[in-house]
Design an enzyme around this catalytic site. Structure first.
Site, PDB file in Angstrom:
ATOM      1  N   SER A 105      30.933 116.117  24.046  1.00 33.32           N
ATOM      2  CA  SER A 105      31.657 116.639  25.209  1.00 33.32           C
ATOM      3  C   SER A 105      30.992 117.794  25.934  1.00 33.32           C
ATOM      4  O   SER A 105      31.520 118.246  26.951  1.00 33.32           O
ATOM      5  CB  SER A 105      33.054 117.073  24.797  1.00 33.32           C
ATOM      6  OG  SER A 105      33.812 115.916  24.593  1.00 33.32           O
ATOM      7  N   ALA A 164      41.328 105.773  15.086  1.00 37.53           N
ATOM      8  CA  ALA A 164      42.317 106.103  14.043  1.00 37.53           C
ATOM      9  C   ALA A 164      41.734 105.778  12.665  1.00 37.53           C
ATOM     10  O   ALA A 164      41.924 106.531  11.709  1.00 37.53           O
ATOM     11  CB  ALA A 164      43.605 105.328  14.280  1.00 37.53           C
ATOM     12  N   THR A 166      38.209 105.618  11.126  1.00 37.08           N
ATOM     13  CA  THR A 166      36.972 106.181  11.673  1.00 37.08           C
ATOM     14  C   THR A 166      35.812 105.188  11.745  1.00 37.08           C
ATOM     15  O   THR A 166      35.274 104.952  12.832  1.00 37.08           O
ATOM     16  CB  THR A 166      36.583 107.437  10.863  1.00 37.08           C
ATOM     17  OG1 THR A 166      37.677 108.350  10.946  1.00 37.08           O
ATOM     18  CG2 THR A 166      35.324 108.085  11.402  1.00 37.08           C
ATOM     19  N   GLY A 345      31.062 119.792  21.217  1.00 34.76           N
ATOM     20  CA  GLY A 345      30.925 118.335  21.303  1.00 34.76           C
ATOM     21  C   GLY A 345      31.098 117.673  19.949  1.00 34.76           C
ATOM     22  O   GLY A 345      30.656 118.220  18.932  1.00 34.76           O
TER      23      GLY A 345
END
Ligand code: REY
Length: 426
Positions: A105, A164, A166, A345
């Site tokens: 991010s 949900a 992984t 991130g």
């Protein structure tokens, strides 16, 4: 995450010095004409970085299960790089501060800069409805461009359901190429989380729509806009947006995703399209480039003052009053009174922190090649206190970890702290 993990992660937050316990700081100043808590007017004198503490924070990160971790600090005394562990478990190659990795991010800050340049060019307006530019895309005309950039649109984060489970969640999308519209549709398939503008709720869907806006307004693929507006302008030779390409070219770090099942082997997650994130999280970079980018941004080299001020207009993201979000940008108020600006991130196999001071003169990039491992992320956050406050994290020993895990929750964290989400900075 379960309660046991939450408690240990919360205590590690305190150990690392980035958690909610670090509230001792001067109250934020007001900028003339701005809303409360916008930005500080004067920065306190900065302590020298503690490089031993930086290494300790990285060692704590690998002790928490990351194969490797690194941090690179630039300041008045030059560049300091520190590494611990490996960047590739197969070859045993050591972590390397020049290596490229997935920045997750932190991409949102790049997307915001491109969008705000378009605002400065009067091609788009922050307080105009998204549907004005992308007719019929969203079910509510009240959602504005600014609501996207501040995570106040109410568009649900489709990645919570997607990941949900992984590893199965990751493998299902590793090679997939989504259209932006498909991702928006996934978000709109879930209830909206807030009325437009009412509250902060971090969601990747917001920055998927930001990518759509950039492409619509410019008529170009977003890669071209990142390239000509930021990457080429700053000479960032290790930064790229290769979606839907899957590889990280050149010297790079391998990412290792932690399965949900305790003891299951790590999954090499280096190669993937990151199409589930795109303009919300698919860029690749390295520590030097991220520091150059954040420093250029905060020192006013990428945006005119009005747009940088808008980006720095912050509201709290939690009840600690030490963490804030502006437009695609975070502010953390550290224990020594220093505020740092940047982004975090998380993408499968990679945790990143990229932060700089308000004047852009001191910057830190830290990364670890693991994810879905909250303790490692929190320990990595200890690099911020080490670099900007000269503050030592506690030593995380195997004994220390076990006593953390067995400690009663009341002894280590308030309920609010224990409830912090696993990626502790959303
Ligand atoms: C998505 C899940 C994380 C990561 C995310 N990243 O939203 C954006 C960001 C781009 O803020 C994954 N977690 C992990 C799970 C949890 O799968 N079940 O930790 O790799 O950077």
């Amino acid at each position: 995450m379960n309660r046991r993990m939450a408690v240990s992660a919360a205590l590690l937050a305190v150990i690392a010095g980035v958690g909610p316990a670090t509230t001792a700081h001067a109250s934020p100043g007001l900028r003339a004409g701005g809303p409360p808590g916008v930005a500080r007017t004067s920065a306190p004198a900065l302590p020298a970085p503690d490089l031993e503490a930086l290494v300790q924070a990285l060692t704590n990160t690998t002790a928490a299960g990351a194969p490797g971790a690194m941090a690179r600090f630039t300041g008045p005394d030059g560049v300091q790089g520190k590494t611990v562990g490996v960047r590739d478990k197969t070859t045993g190659a050591a972590m390397d501060t020049k290596a490229r990795f997935r920045i997750g991010s932190v991409t949102k800050t790049f997307s915001t800069v491109v969008l705000l340049q378009l605002v400065a060019e009067k091609k788009i307006e922050l307080d105009t409805s998204v549907n004005h530019y992308l007719p019929g895309l969203l079910p509510d005309d009240r959602i504005t461009v600014r609501h996207l950039l501040t995570h106040r649109s109410g568009l649900a984060d489709y990645t919570d359901a997607m990941f949900a489970d992984t590893v199965p969640g990751f493998e299902a999308v590793r090679n997939k190429v989504f259209g932006y519209e498909e991702l928006v549709k996934l978000s709109l398939g879930e209830p909206r989380t807030t009325e437009p503008g009412v509250s902060y709720k971090y969601s990747n869907a917001n920055f998927v729509v930001v990518g759509m806006l950039i492409e619509k307004v410019t008529g170009h693929p977003i890669a071209k806009e990142y390239d000509r507006r930021i990457i080429k302008r700053l000479g960032l030779r290790n930064t790229s947006y290769v979606h839907p390409g899957r590889e990280i070219k050149g010297l790079h770090v391998h990412g290792y995703l932690t399965p949900d099942e305790a003891g299951a082997p790590l999954v090499d997650s280096t190669e993937q399209t990151v199409s589930w994130a795109q303009s919300a999280g698919a860029m690749i970079s390295n520590p030097a480039d991220l520091s150059t980018f954040m420093s250029a941004l905060l020192s006013g080299r990428l945006l005119p003052t009005a747009q940088l001020d808008a980006m720095l207009t912050m509201t709290p993201t939690d009840t600690t009053n030490t963490r804030f979000y502006g437009l695609g940008l975070r502010r953390y108020d550290l224990s020594c009174g220093t505020s740092v600006y940047g982004h975090t991130g998380t993408v499968q196999g990679f945790y990143t922190y990229a932060f700089t001071t308000r004047d852009g003169k001191r910057s830190l990039t830290a990364m670890a090649n693991t994810s879905n491992r909250g303790q490692a992320n929190t320990a990595l956050g200890g690099t911020l206190e080490a670099a900007f406050c000269g503050k030592k994290p506690a030593v995380a020993t195997a004994r220390g970890f076990s006593s953390v895990l067995n400690a009663p929750s009341s002894a280590v964290a308030t309920p609010a702290e224990a409830d912090l989400p696993e990626h502790n900075a959303r």
